[in-house]
Design an enzyme around this catalytic site. Structure first.
Site, PDB file in Angstrom:
ATOM      1  CB  CYS A  61     -14.459 -10.611  23.723  1.00  0.00           C
ATOM      2  SG  CYS A  61     -15.932 -11.643  23.760  1.00  0.00           S
ATOM      3  NE  ARG A  62     -19.432  -7.009  17.580  1.00  0.00           N
ATOM      4  CZ  ARG A  62     -20.513  -7.744  17.324  1.00  0.00           C
ATOM      5  NH1 ARG A  62     -20.539  -9.022  17.635  1.00  0.00           N
ATOM      6  NH2 ARG A  62     -21.567  -7.210  16.741  1.00  0.00           N
TER       7      ARG A  62
END
Length: 100
Positions: A61-62
């Protein structure tokens, strides 16, 4: 389930691992780890059939937080899964290649 570094992910590129990027569609426009597939976290539980249960998964993810949530979903469903620590923030900072 384990947190693995971006260096470990890079070493495993092209291997048996499935890379699942759980960011939203507008976020992946910035780039993804080469070979990753986008399945947003909000749709992950309903899309488990799209993931090969016989192969390990690396969740991305980020920042590493949503992917940690994704690892719990995947682990509960019987997948072997690791979380990419630091997420795409760490990947971008290291100047590693991305697919767009």
């Amino acid at each position: 389930m384990a947190d693995i570094t971006i260096a470990q992910v890079r070493e495993r590129l092209g291997g048996a691992d499935q890379l699942i990027d759980v960011r939203e569609i507008h976020e992946v426009a910035e780039g993804m780890v080469p070979g990753a597939r986008n399945i947003p976290l909000g749709t992950l539980a309903s899309r488990l059939a799209e993931i090969d249960r016989s192969r390990p998964v690396i969740a991305i993810c980020r920042s590493g937080n949503r992917s940690r949530q994704a690892t719990e979903v995947l682990k509960t469903a019987g997948f072997r899964v690791d979380n990419m620590e630091g997420g795409m923030i760490a990947w971008f900072r290291a100047g590693l290649p991305v697919d767009r």
